[in-house]
Design an enzyme around this catalytic site. Structure first.
Site, PDB file in Angstrom:
ATOM      1  CE  LYS A 245       4.937  -5.470  -6.661  1.00  0.00           C
ATOM      2  NZ  LYS A 245       5.691  -5.676  -5.390  1.00  0.00           N
TER       3      LYS A 245
ATOM      4  N   GLY B 215       6.700  -0.463   6.151  1.00  0.00           N
ATOM      5  CA  GLY B 215       5.600  -0.563   5.181  1.00  0.00           C
ATOM      6  C   GLY B 215       4.318  -1.062   5.838  1.00  0.00           C
TER       7      GLY B 215
ATOM      8  CE1 TYR C 197       1.932 -10.644   1.276  1.00  0.00           C
ATOM      9  CE2 TYR C 197       4.157  -9.893   1.777  1.00  0.00           C
ATOM     10  CZ  TYR C 197       3.028 -10.604   2.131  1.00  0.00           C
ATOM     11  OH  TYR C 197       2.997 -11.277   3.331  1.00  0.00           O
TER      12      TYR C 197
ATOM     13  CB  VAL D 263       2.155  -5.695   3.766  1.00  0.00           C
ATOM     14  CG1 VAL D 263       2.276  -7.199   3.939  1.00  0.00           C
ATOM     15  CG2 VAL D 263       0.946  -5.343   2.901  1.00  0.00           C
TER      16      VAL D 263
ATOM     17  CG  LEU E  83      14.883  -4.543  -0.781  1.00  0.00           C
ATOM     18  CD1 LEU E  83      13.372  -4.672  -0.911  1.00  0.00           C
ATOM     19  CD2 LEU E  83      15.495  -5.934  -0.660  1.00  0.00           C
TER      20      LEU E  83
ATOM     21  CB  ALA F 100       7.130  -2.948  -3.287  1.00  0.00           C
TER      22      ALA F 100
ATOM     23  CE1 TYR G 152       4.045  -0.855  -7.253  1.00  0.00           C
ATOM     24  CE2 TYR G 152       1.869  -1.172  -8.239  1.00  0.00           C
ATOM     25  CZ  TYR G 152       2.770  -1.390  -7.210  1.00  0.00           C
ATOM     26  OH  TYR G 152       2.381  -2.167  -6.131  1.00  0.00           O
TER      27      TYR G 152
ATOM     28  CB  THR H 180       0.271  -4.901  -7.723  1.00  0.00           C
ATOM     29  OG1 THR H 180      -0.743  -3.954  -8.048  1.00  0.00           O
ATOM     30  CG2 THR H 180       1.280  -4.904  -8.858  1.00  0.00           C
TER      31      THR H 180
ATOM     32  CB  THR I 131       4.205   1.122  -3.054  1.00  0.00           C
ATOM     33  OG1 THR I 131       4.653   2.041  -2.048  1.00  0.00           O
ATOM     34  CG2 THR I 131       4.520  -0.288  -2.640  1.00  0.00           C
TER      35      THR I 131
HETATM   36  N1  LIG Z   1      -0.218  -0.224  -1.385  1.00  0.00           N
HETATM   37  C1  LIG Z   1      -1.059  -0.791  -2.240  1.00  0.00           C
HETATM   38  O1  LIG Z   1      -2.159  -0.292  -2.500  1.00  0.00           O
HETATM   39  C2  LIG Z   1      -0.705  -2.094  -2.912  1.00  0.00           C
HETATM   40  C3  LIG Z   1      -1.602  -2.635  -3.857  1.00  0.00           C
HETATM   41  C4  LIG Z   1      -1.279  -3.847  -4.467  1.00  0.00           C
HETATM   42  C5  LIG Z   1      -0.105  -4.501  -4.128  1.00  0.00           C
HETATM   43  N2  LIG Z   1       0.746  -3.938  -3.224  1.00  0.00           N
HETATM   44  C6  LIG Z   1       2.000  -4.644  -2.923  1.00  0.00           C
HETATM   45  O2  LIG Z   1       1.967  -5.049  -1.560  1.00  0.00           O
HETATM   46  C7  LIG Z   1       3.283  -5.025  -1.019  1.00  0.00           C
HETATM   47  C8  LIG Z   1       3.299  -4.235   0.265  1.00  0.00           C
HETATM   48  O3  LIG Z   1       2.893  -2.899  -0.036  1.00  0.00           O
HETATM   49  P1  LIG Z   1       2.683  -1.812   1.102  1.00  0.00           P
HETATM   50  O4  LIG Z   1       1.417  -1.100   0.794  1.00  0.00           O
HETATM   51  O5  LIG Z   1       2.891  -2.405   2.451  1.00  0.00           O
HETATM   52  O6  LIG Z   1       3.888  -0.821   0.749  1.00  0.00           O
HETATM   53  P2  LIG Z   1       4.389   0.478   1.516  1.00  0.00           P
HETATM   54  O7  LIG Z   1       3.544   0.761   2.697  1.00  0.00           O
HETATM   55  O8  LIG Z   1       4.580   1.531   0.476  1.00  0.00           O
HETATM   56  O9  LIG Z   1       5.792   0.007   2.056  1.00  0.00           O
HETATM   57  C9  LIG Z   1       6.832  -0.324   1.190  1.00  0.00           C
HETATM   58  C10 LIG Z   1       8.087  -0.410   2.000  1.00  0.00           C
HETATM   59  O10 LIG Z   1       9.155  -0.731   1.103  1.00  0.00           O
HETATM   60  C11 LIG Z   1      10.269  -0.018   1.530  1.00  0.00           C
HETATM   61  N3  LIG Z   1      11.250   0.225   0.471  1.00  0.00           N
HETATM   62  C12 LIG Z   1      11.108   0.973  -0.644  1.00  0.00           C
HETATM   63  N4  LIG Z   1      12.268   1.005  -1.313  1.00  0.00           N
HETATM   64  C13 LIG Z   1      13.156   0.267  -0.613  1.00  0.00           C
HETATM   65  C14 LIG Z   1      14.509  -0.076  -0.791  1.00  0.00           C
HETATM   66  N5  LIG Z   1      15.236   0.381  -1.827  1.00  0.00           N
HETATM   67  N6  LIG Z   1      15.111  -0.872   0.125  1.00  0.00           N
HETATM   68  C15 LIG Z   1      14.424  -1.312   1.191  1.00  0.00           C
HETATM   69  N7  LIG Z   1      13.142  -1.022   1.427  1.00  0.00           N
HETATM   70  C16 LIG Z   1      12.506  -0.240   0.529  1.00  0.00           C
HETATM   71  C17 LIG Z   1       9.739   1.316   2.023  1.00  0.00           C
HETATM   72  O11 LIG Z   1      10.700   1.860   2.871  1.00  0.00           O
HETATM   73  P3  LIG Z   1      10.637   3.372   3.420  1.00  0.00           P
HETATM   74  O12 LIG Z   1       9.694   3.293   4.572  1.00  0.00           O
HETATM   75  O13 LIG Z   1      12.034   3.632   3.823  1.00  0.00           O
HETATM   76  O14 LIG Z   1      10.165   4.203   2.268  1.00  0.00           O
HETATM   77  C18 LIG Z   1       8.455   0.899   2.709  1.00  0.00           C
HETATM   78  O15 LIG Z   1       8.666   0.641   4.080  1.00  0.00           O
HETATM   79  C19 LIG Z   1       4.188  -4.506  -2.130  1.00  0.00           C
HETATM   80  O16 LIG Z   1       4.771  -5.576  -2.810  1.00  0.00           O
HETATM   81  C20 LIG Z   1       3.228  -3.785  -3.063  1.00  0.00           C
HETATM   82  O17 LIG Z   1       3.722  -3.756  -4.397  1.00  0.00           O
HETATM   83  C21 LIG Z   1       0.466  -2.767  -2.595  1.00  0.00           C
END
Ligand SMILES: NC(=O)c1ccc[n+]([C@@H]2O[C@H](COP(=O)([O-])OP(=O)(O)OC[C@H]3O[C@@H](n4cnc5c(N)ncnc54)[C@H](OP(=O)(O)O)[C@@H]3O)[C@@H](O)[C@H]2O)c1
Length: 289
Positions: A128, A10, A98, A12, A36, A59, A124, A100, A61
């Site tokens: 969260k 991911g 984390y 972050v 997870l 997450a 979503y 949102t 996402t």
């Molecule tokens: N992205 C945004 O704009 C945003 C905005 C606000 C808050 N957030 C929050 O910030 C945090 C980090 O977000 P991010 O942007 O880094 O997310 P991301 O790039 O989408 O990465 C999420 C990671 O979670 C993994 N994942 C999903 N389902 C899973 C499961 N069942 N078991 C284990 N791993 C799993 C994914 O694995 P795979 O690589 O295998 O798919 C991916 O590596 C999250 O809590 C998100 O809700 C994000």
């Protein structure tokens, strides 16, 4: 110190893996090692590793996809964080998680504080919010860091999408009535490190929910303009941008019009703050070369 980090690939998580170097042993678990959606697997991994800190950077996402797969979104975003919190409490260690801006409906005419009542518009955000509530209900030590509009030089995000599309297209229509703060995953990881260091030094602020986004605000249109300016400065072509309202770009999940989060509580409690979004974007872009 042993730090267990979820979400290996991911945005972050990858920045954490780079920026927490030197703090201790990082145990990074991707979906292949730890799914997870499987609560029993979570318990087994945490009990086998016995970390000193858990950081849940994984997450579900995919905001629009979540509308058609609520069970998966709730398993990963709501149930799993609660299980992680239970295991952290049993070990007597903190959980950093984390969340949102999408926990809010965006109707407030000012930045949201941690005291404002959430009211998510879609699955979503609902999942969260349920995750936040599950962690709080366990009653252990936790930091829930609500962030927004995350981008990085890897993964799926608005920055990389625009850098791909803007040079190819003559024109692009971009939503201009959603306001928020684009937040670099690198800045989130830097702030997370600063929080861990304060905790390690025995000077933690209060545990709880905090807002953690870049300073300043813009729209997706403004963010696209900034990305376009950088493309032009590199001598690349850039589409002509047209500002449109959200109503002209329908998506399965509704988005809040106001995503602005007031981050002053984190500064007061933990003396941690984020750079202006333009400065963080510049730093992120500088790392592309
Ligand atoms: N992205 C945004 O704009 C945003 C905005 C606000 C808050 N957030 C929050 O910030 C945090 C980090 O977000 P991010 O942007 O880094 O997310 P991301 O790039 O989408 O990465 C999420 C990671 O979670 C993994 N994942 C999903 N389902 C899973 C499961 N069942 N078991 C284990 N791993 C799993 C994914 O694995 P795979 O690589 O295998 O798919 C991916 O590596 C999250 O809590 C998100 O809700 C994000």
């Amino acid at each position: 110190m042993k730090i267990l980090i979820t979400g290996q690939h991911g945005q972050v998580s990858r920045e954490l893996q780079q920026r927490l170097q030197g703090l201790g042993e990082l145990i990074v678990l991707g979906r292949d090692q730890l799914d997870l959606a499987d609560a029993e697997q979570i318990r087994q991994h945490v009990r086998a590793q016995r970390p000193d800190l858990i950081i849940n950077a994984a997450a579900h996402t995919a905001v629009d996809l979540a509308e058609s797969e609520p069970d998966a979104a709730f398993a990963i975003n709501a149930i799993a964080p609660g299980v992680l919190a239970e295991e952290a409490k049993a070990l007597g260690i903190p959980l950093i998680h984390y969340s949102t801006d999408y926990v809010f409906d965006g109707s407030k005419p000012a930045p949201y504080t941690e005291a404002d009542t959430p009211n998510p518009l879609g699955v979503y955000g609902q999942s969260k919010l349920a995750g936040e509530q599950a962690i709080a209900a366990v009653g252990g030590e936790y930091l829930i860091l609500r962030t927004s509009w995350v981008y990085a030089n890897h993964g799926k995000n608005f920055l990389l999408t625009m850098q791909r599309l803007l040079p190819e297209k003559p024109q692009m229509r971009i939503v201009a009535d959603q306001i928020g703060a684009p937040t670099w995953a690198g800045s989130i990881a830097n702030s997370t490190r600063a929080l861990i260091e304060r905790w390690q030094a025995g000077q933690p602020g209060a545990w709880g929910i905090y807002h953690l986004t870049a300073q300043g605000e813009t729209s997706w249109f403004g963010f696209a303009q900034a990305i376009g300016e950088h493309l032009k400065a590199q001598g690349k072509a850039c589409a002509e941008l047209e500002a449109i309202p959200s109503s002209a770009y329908p998506t399965p999940a509704r988005r809040p019009l106001n995503s602005r989060l007031d981050c002053s509580r984190l500064q007061q409690q933990w003396q941690v703050s984020q750079p202006l979004w333009q400065d963080a974007l510049r730093e992120c872009l500088a790392q592309q070369h």
